[in-house]
Design an enzyme around this catalytic site. Sequence first.
Site, PDB file in Angstrom:
ATOM      1  N   HIS A  17       0.842  -1.206   0.000  1.00 20.13           N
ATOM      2  CA  HIS A  17       0.000   0.000   0.000  1.00 20.13           C
ATOM      3  C   HIS A  17       0.875   1.253   0.000  1.00 20.13           C
ATOM      4  O   HIS A  17       0.607   2.217  -0.710  1.00 20.13           O
ATOM      5  CB  HIS A  17      -0.885   0.060   1.259  1.00 20.13           C
ATOM      6  CG  HIS A  17      -1.919  -1.012   1.360  1.00 20.13           C
ATOM      7  ND1 HIS A  17      -2.033  -1.825   2.467  1.00 20.13           N
ATOM      8  CD2 HIS A  17      -2.900  -1.398   0.518  1.00 20.13           C
ATOM      9  CE1 HIS A  17      -3.050  -2.661   2.303  1.00 20.13           C
ATOM     10  NE2 HIS A  17      -3.591  -2.432   1.124  1.00 20.13           N
ATOM     11  N   LYS A  41     -17.805  -6.491   7.554  1.00 25.00           N
ATOM     12  CA  LYS A  41     -16.560  -7.232   7.772  1.00 25.00           C
ATOM     13  C   LYS A  41     -16.163  -7.137   9.235  1.00 25.00           C
ATOM     14  O   LYS A  41     -16.481  -6.157   9.901  1.00 25.00           O
ATOM     15  CB  LYS A  41     -15.433  -6.605   6.938  1.00 25.00           C
ATOM     16  CG  LYS A  41     -15.344  -7.127   5.515  1.00 25.00           C
ATOM     17  CD  LYS A  41     -14.026  -6.663   4.905  1.00 25.00           C
ATOM     18  CE  LYS A  41     -13.915  -7.031   3.442  1.00 25.00           C
ATOM     19  NZ  LYS A  41     -12.708  -6.467   2.826  1.00 25.00           N
ATOM     20  N   ARG A  90      -1.839  -5.873  -8.449  1.00 22.11           N
ATOM     21  CA  ARG A  90      -0.671  -6.713  -8.186  1.00 22.11           C
ATOM     22  C   ARG A  90      -0.453  -7.728  -9.296  1.00 22.11           C
ATOM     23  O   ARG A  90       0.640  -7.935  -9.762  1.00 22.11           O
ATOM     24  CB  ARG A  90      -0.851  -7.478  -6.869  1.00 22.11           C
ATOM     25  CG  ARG A  90      -0.581  -6.633  -5.657  1.00 22.11           C
ATOM     26  CD  ARG A  90      -1.122  -7.303  -4.436  1.00 22.11           C
ATOM     27  NE  ARG A  90      -2.546  -7.567  -4.636  1.00 22.11           N
ATOM     28  CZ  ARG A  90      -3.394  -7.813  -3.683  1.00 22.11           C
ATOM     29  NH1 ARG A  90      -2.986  -7.889  -2.450  1.00 22.11           N
ATOM     30  NH2 ARG A  90      -4.668  -8.013  -3.930  1.00 22.11           N
ATOM     31  N   SER A 128      -2.867  -7.758   2.978  1.00 19.75           N
ATOM     32  CA  SER A 128      -3.075  -7.660   4.428  1.00 19.75           C
ATOM     33  C   SER A 128      -3.382  -9.028   5.030  1.00 19.75           C
ATOM     34  O   SER A 128      -2.988  -9.318   6.167  1.00 19.75           O
ATOM     35  CB  SER A 128      -4.230  -6.702   4.726  1.00 19.75           C
ATOM     36  OG  SER A 128      -3.945  -5.434   4.217  1.00 19.75           O
TER      37      SER A 128
HETATM   38  O1  PNS Z   1      -8.858  -2.910   0.285  1.00 15.96           O
HETATM   39  P1  PNS Z   1     -10.142  -3.420  -0.282  1.00 15.96           P
HETATM   40  O2  PNS Z   1     -10.936  -4.107   0.787  1.00 15.96           O
HETATM   41  O3  PNS Z   1      -9.932  -4.267  -1.496  1.00 15.96           O
HETATM   42  O4  PNS Z   1     -10.964  -2.117  -0.748  1.00 15.96           O
HETATM   43  C1  PNS Z   1     -12.227  -2.254  -1.337  1.00 15.96           C
HETATM   44  C2  PNS Z   1     -12.947  -0.881  -1.396  1.00 15.96           C
HETATM   45  C3  PNS Z   1     -12.966  -0.246  -0.041  1.00 15.96           C
HETATM   46  C4  PNS Z   1     -12.237   0.013  -2.367  1.00 15.96           C
HETATM   47  C5  PNS Z   1     -14.399  -1.157  -1.907  1.00 15.96           C
HETATM   48  O5  PNS Z   1     -14.928  -2.209  -1.182  1.00 15.96           O
HETATM   49  C6  PNS Z   1     -15.292   0.063  -1.739  1.00 15.96           C
HETATM   50  O6  PNS Z   1     -15.086   1.080  -2.355  1.00 15.96           O
HETATM   51  N1  PNS Z   1     -16.322  -0.073  -0.883  1.00 15.96           N
HETATM   52  C7  PNS Z   1     -17.244   0.992  -0.590  1.00 15.96           C
HETATM   53  C8  PNS Z   1     -18.659   0.625  -1.032  1.00 15.96           C
HETATM   54  C9  PNS Z   1     -18.858   0.934  -2.502  1.00 15.96           C
HETATM   55  O7  PNS Z   1     -18.625   2.024  -2.966  1.00 15.96           O
HETATM   56  N2  PNS Z   1     -19.317  -0.078  -3.271  1.00 15.96           N
HETATM   57  C10 PNS Z   1     -19.547   0.077  -4.696  1.00 15.96           C
HETATM   58  C11 PNS Z   1     -18.392  -0.435  -5.524  1.00 15.96           C
HETATM   59  S1  PNS Z   1     -18.214  -2.195  -5.317  1.00 15.96           S
END
Ligand code: PNS
Length: 162
Positions: A17, A41, A90, A128
């Site tokens: 990150h 979560k 990645r 993570s």
């Molecule tokens: O680090 P991660 O868990 O892969 O990040 C995922 C993240 C936070 C970018 C994604 O889950 C997110 O933007 N969630 C907020 C809800 C949202 O906007 N959902 C619509 C798109 S799936």
Amino acid sequence: MLRAMYPGSFDPITNGHLDIIGRASTMFDQLIVAILRNPNKSPLFTVEERREMLCQSVAEWPNVQVEVFHGLLVNFAREKECRIVVRGLRAISDYEYETQIALINRKLAPEIETIFLTTSAQFSYLNSTVVKEIAQFGGCVRELVPPIVEKKLKEKFKKERG
Ligand code: PNS
């Protein structure tokens, strides 16, 4: 003023990150690292712990700021006037999930662009989840995470072991 948002769970932040944050910070006037508060979560670290670890880890970049959000990412990006969302890629295995999110976000907010930065090769295996697993079973995470995260992981799992 070009402002970008780098969203994620960051449970916890890894050197992968940080690699993306450092590189993105040179591309934009301001970069907001946005931690998702996700009620679906059960994270290892609370949002406050994740924020503290992030703030310490990004202190060297004055144009990087850390925020917490809940709900839709695009709503938060609009609120913070970010036209760009940054995500790290990645491996090819990330591509399907990431393009799905990017396309959903574009459907919801066509004015917001998602850009992908390729993770540096030395972090291509890192996430993570593996960091938490290594730490949980007493492995060394020194080269994988910032020092504050290594310390917090040790404390967390020491408490769990009793
Ligand atoms: O680090 P991660 O868990 O892969 O990040 C995922 C993240 C936070 C970018 C994604 O889950 C997110 O933007 N969630 C907020 C809800 C949202 O906007 N959902 C619509 C798109 S799936």
